[in-house]
Design an enzyme around this catalytic site. Structure first.
Site, PDB file in Angstrom:
ATOM      1  N   GLY A  53       1.275  -1.126  -0.059  1.00  0.00           N
ATOM      2  CA  GLY A  53      -0.232   0.129   0.160  1.00  0.00           C
ATOM      3  C   GLY A  53       0.944   1.233   0.226  1.00  0.00           C
ATOM      4  O   GLY A  53       1.685   1.168   1.008  1.00  0.00           O
ATOM      5  N   HIS A  56       3.366   4.618   2.724  1.00  0.00           N
ATOM      6  CA  HIS A  56       4.560   4.069   3.848  1.00  0.00           C
ATOM      7  C   HIS A  56       5.815   5.060   2.768  1.00  0.00           C
ATOM      8  O   HIS A  56       7.063   4.532   3.268  1.00  0.00           O
ATOM      9  CB  HIS A  56       5.324   2.885   4.154  1.00  0.00           C
ATOM     10  CG  HIS A  56       3.969   2.336   4.910  1.00  0.00           C
ATOM     11  ND1 HIS A  56       4.074   2.220   5.704  1.00  0.00           N
ATOM     12  CD2 HIS A  56       3.371   0.893   3.425  1.00  0.00           C
ATOM     13  CE1 HIS A  56       2.474   1.608   5.922  1.00  0.00           C
ATOM     14  NE2 HIS A  56       2.032   0.899   4.974  1.00  0.00           N
ATOM     15  N   ASP A 109      -1.645  -8.366   1.359  1.00  0.00           N
ATOM     16  CA  ASP A 109       0.182  -8.534   1.044  1.00  0.00           C
ATOM     17  C   ASP A 109       0.507  -9.865   0.541  1.00  0.00           C
ATOM     18  O   ASP A 109       0.307 -10.295  -0.635  1.00  0.00           O
ATOM     19  CB  ASP A 109       0.791  -7.828   1.572  1.00  0.00           C
ATOM     20  CG  ASP A 109       0.732  -6.216   1.343  1.00  0.00           C
ATOM     21  OD1 ASP A 109       0.320  -5.967  -0.107  1.00  0.00           O
ATOM     22  OD2 ASP A 109       1.350  -5.761   2.161  1.00  0.00           O
ATOM     23  N   HIS A 222       0.615   0.953   9.932  1.00  0.00           N
ATOM     24  CA  HIS A 222      -0.730   1.513   9.732  1.00  0.00           C
ATOM     25  C   HIS A 222      -1.370   2.533  10.859  1.00  0.00           C
ATOM     26  O   HIS A 222      -3.449   2.236  10.948  1.00  0.00           O
ATOM     27  CB  HIS A 222      -1.914   0.611   8.872  1.00  0.00           C
ATOM     28  CG  HIS A 222      -0.728  -0.452   7.995  1.00  0.00           C
ATOM     29  ND1 HIS A 222      -0.170  -1.062   8.189  1.00  0.00           N
ATOM     30  CD2 HIS A 222      -1.215  -0.330   6.902  1.00  0.00           C
ATOM     31  CE1 HIS A 222       0.508  -1.457   7.052  1.00  0.00           C
ATOM     32  NE2 HIS A 222      -0.069  -1.128   6.009  1.00  0.00           N
TER      33      HIS A 222
END
Lengths: 336, 336
Positions: A53, A56, A109, A222
């Site tokens: 995602g 980051h 993931d 997250h």
């Protein structure tokens, strides 16, 4: 919510367009959100791919280049990329010698990268996977996962990407590159402390609430809950406690040398990161460990979270040798 | 106030100790807070020095190394270093060919660096000074200072340090290095937008108040008031307005090429900085300018301020040539 964006919907696409403007030496596909080296696939070289995602940054796109990743694939903020897009990255990276994919241990993931690997194998691309799971806040000292999905993947990803990228650049085969990645992951642990929560643009409010005098100890990238919420204290005490948890889980090594990353989670001044490194160095020294290399800065962020993560890798001769080879990416660059 | 520090009093010293741990190739004097190249003074080379208050990291210590600064001197947070400490930096940098000092245009800095230059001249060290004053929010289109002390110095400092450092590395004399610095400063303008105020540790509370839906347009890197407080809008509109002010003041050039910096003020995700670069590229293109090089990241921060500054340098052939030569510092590194 205060963000310099056009809209939550266009954020990833707009940022990728900006990244393309900043780095004309990278190839960025606006359709698949795959960022690859201009010379990928590099003939005769094992491909190295990562992704996950957005949110980051500079992970993962900032680590594409010579000596690190051949391609990275970016999902929406905090959302895994889909298997077809991961497949596009694997295809961009494969020169015929196969591809290693480096995957952080999160359910979305691991599932999507596994599906992409199957699709790639159907196309005749050999794929090996290293799942990174270094977050000491989600494991117990004997290695038993403390939570259902095992330890989360975090800062060690940068280390695995660097070492695997370096080894692939030297012409090693897929098995050797995958083994090196597994070895570095196993020798690395991280822990993170949040001073504030981050705000996902599509949600529009902070992921959790922290009073003005409290911190989240062991937080995820997250904003996942940590080991505990506790009072803010001097950096020396926080770092001591953080390294106690981390070192308790760091497997024994043959060697006292380490590579240490003090990583800003997005909103932490570099001045504070250096304070943390200073305290961490003292604690590691007392534990009989020496610091061979450091990374201090924003390497694996959690959007606009204030806080820090500490990553310690027990680095043997092979790891240190690979670490020092030339790397030329937007976020990590030396020797070229 | 939430900071990863031990105390406001020890912050700068603790951070410098951490910087020393991170960069054993730099020499850091805990007494004078001077950061210098291990090989300074470099025989036969003009010295290049900068400095100022802490809180703007990686400026200035992060720019010490081959191809940039020989020495930097750090004051307390947002406080100019004292003349005796600046003198220590000048002495560390002087090999006998003289030293250029690069000073941001703030009353304390210009005064203290001027006094240090006098002290150095008394010791037989030739000193020239470039005062950086690029902040378009504090000037009027015809160059008349809009506020008492003239335009503030901000992002252009990185550009002047890079170009002067490159030229000094090539063996140029003090006059040539100083002239190049003045030329780059004159060809560069910046403007900054704050989403939040920063908090000086010794003060313990935010420097100003901004409602949740408003931004400070034209803010200074110490949180100085901007041109106006206005509603938060899409990034495209904010960037368009910011570049209108900036381009209006950017002197005409022989050439359409620019170097552009999109700088995070401390708490801004890289994802958002790339969005800003994407918008800025489009505006510059429409203005008939091309972007030859970019810097996107945290280069001149204001502690934990959320926001961005934009810097545009009209870069002629000489500037571009010098920009591209090798540089090897903690925060800027290429070609080595």
């Amino acid at each position: 919510m205060k963000k310099l964006i056009n809209s939550a919907e266009s954020l990833t696409a707009d940022a990728l367009a900006g990244m393309a403007a900043a780095h004309p030496d990278l190839r960025i596909d606006p359709r698949t959100h795959v960022i690859s080296r201009a010379d990928a696939p590099v003939p005769g070289k094992v491909g190295v791919v990562s992704g996950g995602g957005a949110g980051h940054e500079p992970l993962h796109g900032g680590y594409v280049g010579r000596g690190m990743l051949d391609a990275a694939v970016v999902g929406e903020v905090f959302t895994s990329p889909t298997p077809d897009r991961i497949l596009a990255a694997l295809r961009a990276a494969d020169s015929g010698r196969g591809v290693l994919q480096i995957v952080k241990n999160y359910t979305g993931d691991t599932l999507n990268f596994a599906m992409a690997a199957e699709l790639a194998e159907d196309l005749g691309i050999a794929v090996r996977t290293v799942v990174v799971d270094d977050d000491a806040a989600t494991g117990t000292p004997d290695g038993t996962p403390g939570r259902s999905a095992g330890r989360r993947g975090t800062g060690a990803t940068v280390f695995v990407e660097r070492v695997c990228g370096a080894l692939a650049e030297q012409g090693a085969d897929l098995t050797a590159v995958a083994d090196a990645g597994a070895r570095v992951n196993a020798a690395t642990r991280s822990i993170a402390i949040a001073l504030t929560a981050c705000t996902v643009p599509a949600v529009g409010r902070a992921g959790f609430e922290l009073p003005d005098d409290r911190i989240e100890f062991g937080v995820g990238i997250h904003g996942e809950p940590g080991l505990r919420t506790e009072p803010l204290r001097p950096a020396s005490e926080i770092v001591q406690d953080a390294l106690a948890v981390l070192l308790d889980q760091l497997p024994p090594g043959d060697d006292d040398r380490t590579i240490v990353m003090v990583n800003g989670l997005g909103a932490t001044p570099l001045l504070e990161l250096y304070v943390v490194l200073n305290e961490a160095s003292a604690v590691l020294r007392k534990a009989g460990l020496t610091v061979a290399h450091t990374l201090v800065g924003n390497y694996v962020t959690a959007l606009d979270m204030a806080g820090v993560s500490l990553t310690v890798c027990r680095a043997d001769e092979r790891t240190l040798g690979l670490w020092n080879t030339p790397v030329n990416t937007p976020a990590l660059r030396w020797g070229c």
